[in-house]
Every structure is written in structure tokens, then in C-alpha cells.
Design an enzyme around this catalytic site. Sequence first.
Site, mmCIF file in Angstrom:
data_model
loop_
_atom_site.group_PDB
_atom_site.id
_atom_site.type_symbol
_atom_site.label_atom_id
_atom_site.label_comp_id
_atom_site.label_asym_id
_atom_site.label_seq_id
_atom_site.Cartn_x
_atom_site.Cartn_y
_atom_site.Cartn_z
ATOM 1 C CB CYS A 154 60.381 8.285 50.381
ATOM 2 S SG CYS A 154 59.281 9.321 49.380
ATOM 3 C CG ASP A 207 55.140 9.974 52.201
ATOM 4 O OD1 ASP A 207 54.610 10.244 53.294
ATOM 5 O OD2 ASP A 207 54.479 9.624 51.205
ATOM 6 N NE ARG A 239 51.891 9.139 53.417
ATOM 7 C CZ ARG A 239 51.350 8.573 52.339
ATOM 8 N NH1 ARG A 239 50.114 8.092 52.399
ATOM 9 N NH2 ARG A 239 52.025 8.486 51.215
ATOM 10 C CG HIS A 276 56.877 5.128 51.551
ATOM 11 N ND1 HIS A 276 55.587 5.561 51.350
ATOM 12 C CD2 HIS A 276 57.673 6.026 50.910
ATOM 13 C CE1 HIS A 276 55.618 6.675 50.634
ATOM 14 N NE2 HIS A 276 56.856 6.976 50.344
ATOM 15 C CB CYS A 297 56.302 5.461 47.212
ATOM 16 S SG CYS A 297 57.452 6.825 46.912
HETATM 17 CO CO CO Z 1 57.496 8.138 48.794
#
Ligand code: CO
Length: 212
Positions: free
Chosen positions: A42, A44, A46, A98, A101
Site C-alpha cells: 500500500c 500508506d 506509515r 496493513h 488501511c
Molecule cells: Co493502506
Amino acid sequence: MRKYKQLLLANKAWSVELLDEAPDFFARQVGGQKPDFLWIGCSDSRVSPEQMTMTPPGGMFIHRNIANLVNADDLNLMSVLQYAVAVLEVKHVIVCGHHGCGGIKAAMDGGTEGPVDRWLGNARAVHQAHAAEIAGAGDQDQRINRFVEVNVRDQLVRLARTSVVQARFAADEPLALHGWVYDLRDGLIKPLLEIDSTTRLDDIGAPDRVLV
Ligand code: CO
């Protein structure tokens, strides 16, 4: 200080530190790449694949998109896959979702528009195909996290059905596909499933449609 300048300062410090540890580091990088891993994860901020697996530069070919989705008509992902598997001959392809998400949450709850909304169609199809399993997972956070896991499973099966992966399996070349989930709460990765040339894909739970 403007925040972006911090990035450039950090980059200088990083380069100095690496050269200090290994004076030939960048000379070796120029020589080419031979990573063992393709990472599909992803976008993302983080979830940082190289940092969380302590992988140095050159160790991992990487593709990231919202909710780590695999679409056969995604020219970006499919060319990354082709190059990594057929040319670089990576030994492992990892699809890592994750918990928590945002893309998965939006695929479940709606509220998106434009390109993001269109992009999440694949994830909504996964949700539809496994609605009962996801609904039975518990409270909202648990439902999202179950959806994250189911999504990794279905995307990994989609990946296994691509012609690039199927050709590699048929040639009996070493290649394994791994479905993982990263937990934001403790920084740990949980392996969910593995697919290789001996795996019967129909036993895993086929995705809603075959995309190759
Ligand atoms: Co995500």
C-alpha cells in the site's frame, strides 16, 4: 526551516554515513541491481517496506498503490511484475497489506469520488465476494482488518494467475508468492499464505473473476 529542505539535509547525512561504512557502496550500486524480492504494498506513508524489513538499497523492487491491488489491466503494476519476474528473476513476490488501511476502509464505507473511487472498484469486488466472512469478524476495526487480510489473499491469487507468474511456474523456475499483513500497532508482519508452482489456486478461494 522549510520541511522539504530537511529531506535534502537528511539525504546528505545518509550518503556520508553509507560511504563511511562502505566506501565502495555507490560504486557497487552503479554496477546494476539483482534484488531477490518484489514488494507490492500500500502507498500508506506509515508502511515503509525497506525500513520495516531492514532491506538495503538494491534488495527490493517495489510497487505501491492504494490498498495494494492487483489488476491485470494496470499497465504500471504489470510492467513492474514483468520486469521483476522475467528479467530480474526475483525469487519472491510479496503482497503486503496493513491493518487499518484507509483504502480498504473506504472500499467498505464509501465516501470516495473521482479516480480513487474508480481505483477501489477491485477492492469493492473483493468485499462483495466475501461479505459474510468480513461482516462476521466483529466490530468495525475487526471487520476492516479481516477485509485487509481477505484482500491480500485475493490479490495474491490474482497475481498467481497472471501470465508472467504462470510462465515462471511452468518453467519450474524458483518463485514463491507471499501474502503478508503489517500491523501498525506493533510494527510486526504476519505471514498469511504462500503460493508456489505446486499450489492449487482453486483451493485457496478463487477471486470473484479471473483477470488474465
Ligand atoms: Co493502506
